[in-house]
Motif scaffolding. Structure first.
Motif, PDB file in Angstrom:
ATOM      1  N   VAL A   1       0.833  -1.206   0.000  1.00 40.88           N
ATOM      2  CA  VAL A   1       0.000   0.000   0.000  1.00 40.88           C
ATOM      3  C   VAL A   1       0.866   1.254   0.000  1.00 40.88           C
ATOM      4  O   VAL A   1       0.604   2.210  -0.739  1.00 40.88           O
ATOM      5  N   ARG A   2       1.903   1.264   0.823  1.00 42.99           N
ATOM      6  CA  ARG A   2       2.757   2.454   0.932  1.00 42.99           C
ATOM      7  C   ARG A   2       3.459   2.770  -0.378  1.00 42.99           C
ATOM      8  O   ARG A   2       3.695   3.936  -0.697  1.00 42.99           O
ATOM      9  N   THR A   3       3.763   1.762  -1.164  1.00 50.88           N
ATOM     10  CA  THR A   3       4.491   1.978  -2.416  1.00 50.88           C
ATOM     11  C   THR A   3       3.573   1.942  -3.639  1.00 50.88           C
ATOM     12  O   THR A   3       4.064   1.896  -4.771  1.00 50.88           O
ATOM     13  N   GLN A   4       2.270   1.952  -3.419  1.00 47.91           N
ATOM     14  CA  GLN A   4       1.289   1.940  -4.513  1.00 47.91           C
ATOM     15  C   GLN A   4       1.411   0.677  -5.368  1.00 47.91           C
ATOM     16  O   GLN A   4       1.266   0.721  -6.587  1.00 47.91           O
ATOM     17  N   ALA A   5       1.689  -0.445  -4.726  1.00 48.32           N
ATOM     18  CA  ALA A   5       1.804  -1.724  -5.428  1.00 48.32           C
ATOM     19  C   ALA A   5       0.671  -2.634  -4.954  1.00 48.32           C
ATOM     20  O   ALA A   5      -0.388  -2.162  -4.530  1.00 48.32           O
ATOM     21  N   GLU A   6       0.891  -3.946  -4.988  1.00 44.49           N
ATOM     22  CA  GLU A   6      -0.133  -4.911  -4.600  1.00 44.49           C
ATOM     23  C   GLU A   6       0.489  -6.035  -3.776  1.00 44.49           C
ATOM     24  O   GLU A   6       1.683  -6.329  -3.915  1.00 44.49           O
ATOM     25  N   TYR A   7      -0.363  -6.640  -2.947  1.00 42.73           N
ATOM     26  CA  TYR A   7       0.041  -7.812  -2.176  1.00 42.73           C
ATOM     27  C   TYR A   7      -0.661  -9.038  -2.744  1.00 42.73           C
ATOM     28  O   TYR A   7      -1.836  -8.992  -3.112  1.00 42.73           O
ATOM     29  N   PHE A   8       0.069 -10.161  -2.812  1.00 39.86           N
ATOM     30  CA  PHE A   8      -0.490 -11.426  -3.286  1.00 39.86           C
ATOM     31  C   PHE A   8      -0.188 -12.509  -2.258  1.00 39.86           C
ATOM     32  O   PHE A   8       0.907 -12.541  -1.682  1.00 39.86           O
TER      33      PHE A   8
ATOM     34  N   ALA B   1       1.746 -24.066  -4.692  1.00 37.22           N
ATOM     35  CA  ALA B   1       2.669 -23.828  -5.800  1.00 37.22           C
ATOM     36  C   ALA B   1       1.920 -23.276  -7.010  1.00 37.22           C
ATOM     37  O   ALA B   1       2.437 -22.414  -7.728  1.00 37.22           O
ATOM     38  N   ALA B   2       0.699 -23.764  -7.241  1.00 32.60           N
ATOM     39  CA  ALA B   2      -0.101 -23.264  -8.361  1.00 32.60           C
ATOM     40  C   ALA B   2      -0.440 -21.791  -8.166  1.00 32.60           C
ATOM     41  O   ALA B   2      -0.400 -20.995  -9.114  1.00 32.60           O
ATOM     42  N   ASP B   3      -0.783 -21.418  -6.919  1.00 32.64           N
ATOM     43  CA  ASP B   3      -1.058 -20.005  -6.621  1.00 32.64           C
ATOM     44  C   ASP B   3       0.162 -19.147  -6.929  1.00 32.64           C
ATOM     45  O   ASP B   3       0.039 -18.054  -7.489  1.00 32.64           O
ATOM     46  N   LEU B   4       1.324 -19.635  -6.552  1.00 34.25           N
ATOM     47  CA  LEU B   4       2.554 -18.880  -6.753  1.00 34.25           C
ATOM     48  C   LEU B   4       2.830 -18.667  -8.239  1.00 34.25           C
ATOM     49  O   LEU B   4       3.235 -17.577  -8.662  1.00 34.25           O
ATOM     50  N   ARG B   5       2.603 -19.685  -9.040  1.00 30.17           N
ATOM     51  CA  ARG B   5       2.804 -19.544 -10.483  1.00 30.17           C
ATOM     52  C   ARG B   5       1.829 -18.521 -11.061  1.00 30.17           C
ATOM     53  O   ARG B   5       2.202 -17.712 -11.919  1.00 30.17           O
ATOM     54  N   LYS B   6       0.576 -18.530 -10.584  1.00 29.77           N
ATOM     55  CA  LYS B   6      -0.408 -17.573 -11.076  1.00 29.77           C
ATOM     56  C   LYS B   6      -0.035 -16.147 -10.680  1.00 29.77           C
ATOM     57  O   LYS B   6      -0.239 -15.202 -11.450  1.00 29.77           O
TER      58      LYS B   6
END
Length: 347
Positions: free
Chosen positions: A285-292, A297-302
């Motif tokens: 949030v502070r850097t105007q980016a996103e958190y995932f 492992a499939a989630d990580l690839r996505k």
């Protein structure tokens, strides 16, 4: 949308005048047809089935004129284009907690495979650097376009104790801004992990005349930080995030593992590792980016697939007068073509 030459927009006042002129010409033509009633009857018989055809070519010419007048005013619009001179720093957690197997086959292996797939999907013009952090942060690979070197750097990871997420961000920034005055060697040391306070860093910036920019405004580079645990040492990650935000660099954060955590053992000691989502979200949030969050492992690839798409394009304010000129030319061709097809003449 803005215009570089807005004064030329006054020429658009001609557009309604042309409509009035067209209506006047139609009425005059109708009056003239009365004197030649036999010709008028023939024309009406020919056009009775599709009376709207006679108005289509003039309408297209009118729209072409409007498009060309807008092009002359040189419109500017924010559009999505392929990024130029993009640099991505992968800051990857290599702490002992990455041995956990809640992400199959284990967190570190899943992270390595996803990172290599991410690099393979990037365009060759994108430079990638790799920072590995645990109790300290090390630059595993300078930004490069050589994918083979990047894969070797990822395969060479050695797990260590400690989690210095803030140091990972700071070393990534030092790699992007080598003249910013960050002591990379000191950040990589295991003694204090914080050779200078952030207040001292900010004071040094002020002395150099540095002025913070809008968070997220630096489009030439981005940081992707992947971690599975809480910070245990080193620079406060939120302070490091502020340092990144002041330079406009986005820090995308990826949390690996389950939210409830897991207890792991290593070399005779055990520890419970829990994902610090609150801090990772705050950094993004502070850097105007996103958190995932990647629980598998499939989630990580996505996640990496999503980031690959977002980091290889950027929104820029660009002159689009050429698009309006092209639209005007196509409308002129359509008007002429339809007129020839339907009436056998360009009129």
């Amino acid at each position: 949308m803005v215009f570089l030459w807005p004064s030329l927009l006054w020429l658009l006042c001609l557009a309604p005048l042309l409509v009035l002129l067209y209506v006047w010409l139609l009425r005059r033509r109708k009056q003239a047809a009365v004197a030649y009633s036999h010709l008028a009857l023939v024309r009406e018989a020919l056009d009775a089935s599709r009376p709207w055809r006679r108005h289509v070519p003039p309408l297209l010419l009118w729209l072409a004129l409007v498009a060309l007048l807008l092009a002359a005013a040189r419109p500017m619009a924010v559009i999505t284009l392929p990024s130029r001179d993009q640099t991505v720093i992968l800051a990857m957690d290599v702490s002992g907690s990455m041995r956990a197997t809640d992400v199959q086959p284990d967190r570190i292996t899943a992270a390595q495979e996803a990172a290599k797939a991410f690099i393979a999907e990037l365009p060759r013009h994108v430079k990638v650097g790799i920072v590995a952090f645990a109790g300290s942060a090390q630059l595993a690979q300078l930004p490069t376009q050589n994918h083979e070197d990047l894969v070797k750097a990822i395969d060479s990871f050695q797990l260590q104790r400690g989690t210095a997420t803030g140091n990972g961000i700071m070393l990534s920034l030092a790699t992007l801004f080598p003249d910013a005055g960050i002591d990379i060697a000191a950040l990589g040391g295991r003694q204090s992990m914080r050779p200078r306070s952030m207040d001292e860093v900010l004071q040094q910036d002020a002395a150099k005349g540095f002025k913070p920019v809008e968070p997220g405004s630096y489009t030439s580079a981005a940081i992707i930080m992947l971690t599975d645990g809480q910070r245990t040492t080193g620079v406060d990650p939120l302070e490091a995030a502020k340092w990144a935000a002041d330079r406009g660099v986005r820090v995308y954060t990826v949390g690996v593992g389950t939210l409830q955590g897991e207890t792991i053992g290593f070399e005779g000691w055990s520890m419970r590792v829990r994902l610090d989502e609150e801090t990772l979200k705050a950094i993004a949030v502070r850097t105007q980016a996103e958190y995932f969050h990647a629980a598998t492992a499939a989630d990580l690839r996505k996640v990496y697939e999503t980031l690959s798409t977002r980091l290889t394009v950027e929104k820029r304010e660009t002159e689009v007068s050429g698009l309006f000129a092209l639209a005007g030319a196509l409308l002129v061709l359509m008007a002429g073509g339809l007129s020839l097809w339907w009436f056998g003449r360009v009129a």
